[in-house]
Design a protein around this motif. Sequence first.
Motif, mmCIF file in Angstrom:
data_model
loop_
_atom_site.group_PDB
_atom_site.id
_atom_site.type_symbol
_atom_site.label_atom_id
_atom_site.label_comp_id
_atom_site.label_asym_id
_atom_site.label_seq_id
_atom_site.Cartn_x
_atom_site.Cartn_y
_atom_site.Cartn_z
ATOM 1 N N ASP A 37 0.846 -1.189 0.000
ATOM 2 C CA ASP A 37 0.000 0.000 0.000
ATOM 3 C C ASP A 37 0.883 1.241 0.000
ATOM 4 O OD1 ASP A 37 -1.746 2.035 0.431
ATOM 5 O OD2 ASP A 37 -2.846 1.049 2.063
ATOM 6 N N PRO A 38 0.998 1.894 -1.151
ATOM 7 C CA PRO A 38 1.868 3.068 -1.211
ATOM 8 C C PRO A 38 1.442 4.168 -0.251
ATOM 9 C CG PRO A 38 1.225 2.332 -3.418
ATOM 10 C CD PRO A 38 0.374 1.577 -2.452
ATOM 11 N N THR A 39 0.157 4.215 0.130
ATOM 12 C CA THR A 39 -0.290 5.298 1.019
ATOM 13 C C THR A 39 0.183 5.090 2.445
ATOM 14 O OG1 THR A 39 -2.390 4.191 1.519
ATOM 15 C CG2 THR A 39 -2.326 5.611 -0.422
ATOM 16 N N THR A 40 0.379 3.847 2.853
ATOM 17 C CA THR A 40 0.861 3.596 4.213
ATOM 18 C C THR A 40 2.328 3.230 4.245
ATOM 19 O OG1 THR A 40 0.302 1.239 4.126
ATOM 20 C CG2 THR A 40 -1.419 2.755 4.886
ATOM 21 N N ASN A 41 2.879 2.841 3.094
ATOM 22 C CA ASN A 41 4.276 2.441 3.016
ATOM 23 C C ASN A 41 4.581 1.255 3.915
ATOM 24 O OD1 ASN A 41 6.803 2.676 1.852
ATOM 25 N ND2 ASN A 41 7.582 3.984 3.497
ATOM 26 N N CYS A 42 3.588 0.358 4.148
ATOM 27 C CA CYS A 42 3.866 -0.901 4.833
ATOM 28 C C CYS A 42 4.618 -1.824 3.882
ATOM 29 C CB CYS A 42 2.559 -1.578 5.249
ATOM 30 S SG CYS A 42 1.628 -0.645 6.460
ATOM 31 N N ALA A 43 5.440 -2.692 4.432
ATOM 32 C CA ALA A 43 6.104 -3.676 3.579
ATOM 33 C C ALA A 43 5.110 -4.700 3.062
ATOM 34 C CB ALA A 43 7.213 -4.366 4.362
ATOM 35 N N MET A 44 4.090 -5.056 3.897
ATOM 36 C CA MET A 44 3.119 -6.057 3.460
ATOM 37 C C MET A 44 1.858 -5.939 4.300
ATOM 38 S SD MET A 44 3.567 -10.206 3.216
ATOM 39 C CE MET A 44 3.692 -10.453 4.985
ATOM 40 N N ILE A 45 0.691 -6.124 3.638
ATOM 41 C CA ILE A 45 -0.590 -6.251 4.321
ATOM 42 C C ILE A 45 -1.212 -7.566 3.887
ATOM 43 C CG2 ILE A 45 -2.887 -5.262 4.644
ATOM 44 C CD1 ILE A 45 -1.722 -2.536 3.931
ATOM 45 N N VAL A 46 -1.607 -8.385 4.867
ATOM 46 C CA VAL A 46 -2.292 -9.647 4.602
ATOM 47 C C VAL A 46 -3.700 -9.493 5.146
ATOM 48 C CG1 VAL A 46 -2.247 -12.145 4.860
ATOM 49 C CG2 VAL A 46 -0.103 -10.852 4.938
ATOM 50 N N THR A 69 5.425 -2.394 10.034
ATOM 51 C CA THR A 69 6.050 -2.905 8.812
ATOM 52 C C THR A 69 5.135 -3.893 8.104
ATOM 53 O OG1 THR A 69 8.252 -2.566 9.730
ATOM 54 C CG2 THR A 69 8.046 -4.172 7.954
ATOM 55 N N VAL A 70 4.491 -4.783 8.845
ATOM 56 C CA VAL A 70 3.564 -5.772 8.281
ATOM 57 C C VAL A 70 2.244 -5.662 9.024
ATOM 58 C CG1 VAL A 70 3.097 -8.242 8.015
ATOM 59 C CG2 VAL A 70 5.370 -7.345 7.501
ATOM 60 N N VAL A 71 1.141 -5.703 8.278
ATOM 61 C CA VAL A 71 -0.205 -5.661 8.835
ATOM 62 C C VAL A 71 -0.924 -6.946 8.456
ATOM 63 C CG1 VAL A 71 -2.415 -4.454 8.864
ATOM 64 C CG2 VAL A 71 -0.274 -3.148 8.666
ATOM 65 N N VAL A 72 -1.496 -7.640 9.465
ATOM 66 C CA VAL A 72 -2.311 -8.833 9.232
ATOM 67 C C VAL A 72 -3.674 -8.538 9.842
ATOM 68 C CG1 VAL A 72 -2.542 -11.312 9.601
ATOM 69 C CG2 VAL A 72 -0.266 -10.295 9.366
ATOM 70 N N LYS A 73 -4.755 -8.620 9.018
ATOM 71 C CA LYS A 73 -6.042 -8.153 9.532
ATOM 72 C C LYS A 73 -7.214 -8.903 8.896
ATOM 73 C CE LYS A 73 -6.442 -4.322 6.201
ATOM 74 N NZ LYS A 73 -6.687 -2.871 6.057
ATOM 75 N N ASP A 74 -8.371 -8.667 9.449
ATOM 76 C CA ASP A 74 -9.647 -9.107 8.875
ATOM 77 C C ASP A 74 -9.677 -10.607 8.586
ATOM 78 O OD1 ASP A 74 -10.493 -6.495 9.001
ATOM 79 O OD2 ASP A 74 -9.876 -6.033 6.959
ATOM 80 N N HIS A 75 -9.444 -11.404 9.634
ATOM 81 C CA HIS A 75 -9.550 -12.868 9.587
ATOM 82 C C HIS A 75 -8.422 -13.542 8.799
ATOM 83 C CE1 HIS A 75 -13.642 -12.821 11.336
ATOM 84 N NE2 HIS A 75 -13.812 -11.735 10.599
ATOM 85 N N ALA A 76 -7.466 -12.819 8.286
ATOM 86 C CA ALA A 76 -6.353 -13.454 7.579
ATOM 87 C C ALA A 76 -5.572 -14.354 8.531
ATOM 88 C CB ALA A 76 -5.433 -12.398 6.980
ATOM 89 N N SER A 77 -4.916 -15.384 7.970
ATOM 90 C CA SER A 77 -4.201 -16.360 8.795
ATOM 91 C C SER A 77 -2.944 -16.861 8.089
ATOM 92 C CB SER A 77 -5.127 -17.541 9.119
ATOM 93 O OG SER A 77 -4.493 -18.457 9.983
#
Length: 538
Positions: A37-46, A69-77
Amino acid sequence: MEVDEGAEPPTDEPKAGPLLDDDEDDDLEKVNGIETDPTTNCAMIVTGAGVEPTIERCNFQSGNADSHTVVVKDHASPKIRNSTFIGGSGGGIIITHQATGYYDSCEFAQNLQSGIRVQFQANPYFINCRIHHQGDVGVFILDDGLGHFQNCEIFSNSKFGIELKSPQTNPTITECEIHHGGSGGICIHEEATGQFLKNRIHHNEFLAVWISEGANPIVRSNEIFDGSHGGIFVHRYGKGLIEDNDIRGNELAGIFVDTGAEPWIRNNHIHTGKQAGVYFYDGGSGVLESNEINGNTLTGVQIRTGANPRVVKNRIWNNDNGVLIHEAGMGSLEENTVFDNSMTNVFIKTEATPIVRRNKIFGSRGTGISVTDGGKGTIEENEIFDNAQSGVLVLSEAAPVIRLNRVHGNQSAGIEVSSKGDCVVRENRVFRNRFGGIMTASGSTVKDTQNQVYDNLDRVRKAIDSGHCLFSVSGKEFYPMHNFYRCITCNSSERNAICQSCIERCHKGHTVMFLRCDRFYCDCGADHLERSCCLRQT
């Protein structure tokens, strides 16, 4: 970075799934639930239910100070193994909004915020991870966050190694090594819960475990040791079950309890601390049950300033003082075994009002129970025996009720009341004590009723009746109660006690003055006067 939507771990040859690579086009934003996500500049969102990629041997870093740096959300596993989250300008990883996942052998280090953040019913599983040198806490779990952390090393974080905050926060931390936290090891507050099982928590600055503001964790089977402050602090209405821990070698108390806190502390070994074993103060309460408390430099258990715990079925031994209740401390001590403490087994003073009931109190190198300096309370139904001084000693305007005890085999008197003590002594059995049964000094008041006093050795009376100097039975180690004289002819002061035998023999024909009946050894027999004791020479 390899992505596999299947639930099974990857083989050496991936079955399916695209690859994400640092050289991919910048406009690639989402592949199978993984986003950049270029708007948040996270390395990865799952993100998303059913998104369960397998990710191995990746190095994640982000320059965004406002995110992780990494976001894991919304039931992701996801399954993330052998990866690093190092040097982020924000946090390392955030797992949120009912996400889960399996995180094995990963390293979280040198992030400016927390290494791991878990919130909003997220429930990840971390195993064999290293979490260290964050700019804030190592692991931060809040807002209904859950999670399981096993066999992780959490160390050298700027604040706490682990912080739990807010109601319904309830992770499990087990078999982890938590050490060298800048603010301490673990902080649980604002009604958080959680289970801390079989961890080693050591060498933290300040407190190893801090429980406050209604927090109610289970702290079980941990080793908590060598902290530069205390072991566990239950503060400001904190609760919790603290059991089966080995708490040792901390610079201050092994456990502190204050300000409305009421934990249940049971079956712990609390030992070799530099100050108190367990310290209740400022209105702290709770239950201290079936613990082994020994080898602490000052006291085994200390209760002061309105604290009111129930202390039951503990073994309290080989401390300086066994139990110290003072400065208006309260509490009940019931069915404990308090023995072999260096000074006093139970010490009550300065307006303290405890109940001391049905304990075994023996083997002190001082007195069994001392009540002094306005101390009060009720001492009843105890077995008080084989102490090196008196069984019970009341001094300095103390006013306890002493009843229904069995007091025997003590090396001084059974019960001694001196220095304006004012107490009720009734229905006790007092026997086979070396100097006598119940002995009262001048100026003290004893309401003495229905006691059975028998078969005491009465060494003080027998020495005087035989014309021996009292020093022959006391030495300088004991202060037997008897009549106390001064010799005006010899110009002895009121600070020099002379026993009746020495008055009759060594100072025969001198002008003498009876001062009072009190506890003293004979200064004539000790050769503290200019004239040598003639009875010592015979």
